[in-house]
Design an enzyme around this catalytic site. Structure first.
Site, short mmCIF file in Angstrom:
data_model
loop_
_atom_site.label_atom_id
_atom_site.label_comp_id
_atom_site.label_asym_id
_atom_site.label_seq_id
_atom_site.Cartn_x
_atom_site.Cartn_y
_atom_site.Cartn_z
N GLU A 147 -115.11 -13.22 -101.43
CA GLU A 147 -113.91 -12.90 -100.67
C GLU A 147 -114.18 -12.76 -99.17
OE1 GLU A 147 -111.91 -9.67 -102.59
OE2 GLU A 147 -111.57 -10.84 -104.41
N LYS B 227 -100.74 -9.26 -108.91
CA LYS B 227 -101.38 -10.58 -108.89
C LYS B 227 -100.53 -11.54 -109.72
CE LYS B 227 -106.17 -8.92 -108.48
NZ LYS B 227 -107.41 -8.64 -109.23
#
Length: 429
Positions: A209, A341
């Site tokens: 990330e 999500k």
């Protein structure tokens, strides 16, 4: 009517070099909406199913040709001629066609890519930005806010090949005057952190990330390095910038214990709650995600009772963007926030329902990327269009992360004062 005249699916690559699904939804008049499904590394066991081929001769078994075939076949046949602006009807039709609890037949990756592509096409057909269309779908037309970014600048756990157990160490520029200011602050801290790590002789390679992934003596050592970087950047920790953790505790929950291998410590639920509470006393940590294992509801209750009044306790693997599971958390007063999500539940409609349920119960909703991302920036529009107030989309490098930040900059420029940046007011305590 924004009539769907064609739907196309294809296999593309995500930010980890693994295949994922992209869909195009084509309307009368030539309008095309395209969207990609993201993919997670530390996944909750109750997430909707990401359909993969399992053919070891292609992409080590991770191909998505089955999901693509489902888009180009049954999903296309189902949705041709339908109105792209009727998001609920499209999503419900796909869910019904799938017929399973977890979208195992068609694949959540196939359904989601089409769901998001349809929303993008519908926004174009209406002549409005995607965030405005999402606000309409959410039943909150014209209500926007710019999210506080939770920037993951040290990666551990499943997101990095290092010895750090906690998966994400994040900074939140809560003292910024607007989103652009917040992004600048985060970028400056990121560069100062690189210098801090270099000065200590530590690795400055980045994880999935975009955060740094050094080997460190302890989880607290990561917090200390970030605190030094914040100070070196000229900001005051606790006022200008606060901290957040994603423990991803399910990844180190073994035989009923929380096993921090990197520190050589093993805790029961009460002991781990004390460990986390201690960190919040020593550092201005105002948000902790997945502080307990996804199945340890008793541990979650202990943690919520201990620090839930002052710390945002976010359920990711716990709630998996699922309203049925979230309702249990609300009823039992477990946690006080949900991570959102798209691909955990598999459609835009169900995602909006989870956000609405959370807000109605006084929970916060944090819009989130996955560790396997693409250039698709839909979550930026989702955060603004639902006025969620918070977004997690990684560090300040890697274009799969920065694409979301850049889209938020564009949106803030378009909306001006119509989308306030509320900073610390988005959090508890």
């Amino acid at each position: 009517m924004a009539k769907i005249v064609d739907i196309k699916g294809r296999e593309v690559l995500d930010s980890r070099g693994n295949p994922t699904v992209e869909a195009d939804v084509i309307l009368e008049g030539g309008i095309v909406g395209s969207a990609c499904a993201p993919s997670g590394a530390s996944t909750g066991s109750r997430e909707a199913l990401e359909l993969r081929d399992g053919d070891k001769s292609r992409y080590l078994g991770k191909g998505v040709l089955k999901a693509v075939a489902n888009i180009n076949g049954p999903i296309r046949d189902l949705l041709l001629g339908k109105d792209a602006t009727d998001q609920q009807a499209l999503d419900r039709a796909m869910i019904e066609l799938d017929g399973t609890e977890n979208k195992a037949k068609l694949g959540a990756n196939a359904i989601l890519a089409v769901s998001l592509a349809a929303a993008k096409a519908a926004a174009q057909a209406k002549g409005v930005p995607l965030y405005a269309h999402i606000a309409d779908l959410n039943g909150t037309p014209g209500v926007y806010s710019m999210p506080v970014p939770m920037m993951n600048i040290i990666n551990g756990g499943e997101h990095a090949d290092n010895n750090v157990d906690i998966q994400e160490f994040m900074v939140q520029p809560v003292g910024a005057k607007n989103f652009a200011d917040a992004l600048r602050m985060g970028a400056e801290i990121f560069h100062h952190l690189k210098a801090v790590l270099k000065a200590r002789g530590l690795n400055t390679a980045v994880g999935d990330e975009g955060g740094f992934a050094p080997n460190l003596a302890s989880n607290e050592d990561a917090l200390a390095a970030i605190a030094e970087a914040v100070a070196n950047a000229g900001y005051k920790l606790g006022d200008d910038v606060t901290l957040a953790l994603d423990c991803a505790s399910s990844e180190f929950f073994k035989d009923g214990k929380y096993d921090l291998e990197g520190e050589g410590k093993v805790f029961d639920a009460a002991g781990f709650a004390d460990y986390l509470a201690g960190l919040t006393q020593r550092y201005p940590i105002i948000s902790i995600e997945d502080g307990m294992d996804e199945s340890d509801w008793a541990g979650w209750k202990v943690l919520t009772d201990k620090i839930g009044a002052k710390v945002q306790l976010v359920g990711d693997d716990l709630f998996v963007t699922n309203t049925k599971i979230l309702k249990r958390g609300i009823d039992e007063k477990i946690g006080n926030s949900i991570l959102i999500k798209f691909n955990q539940i598999g459609s835009l409609t169900e995602t909006l329902e989870a956000i609405q349920m959370a807000k109605a119960a006084g929970f916060t909703a944090v819009i989130s990327h996955r560790s396997g991302e693409t250039e698709d920036s839909t979550i930026a529009d989702l955060a603004v269009g639902t006025a969620a107030g918070q977004i997690k989309t990684g560090s300040l490098c890697r274009s799969d992360r920065v694409s979301k930040y850049n889209q938020l900059l564009r949106i803030e420029e378009q909306l001006g004062g119509k989308a306030p940046y509320k900073g610390r007011a988005e959090f508890r305590g």
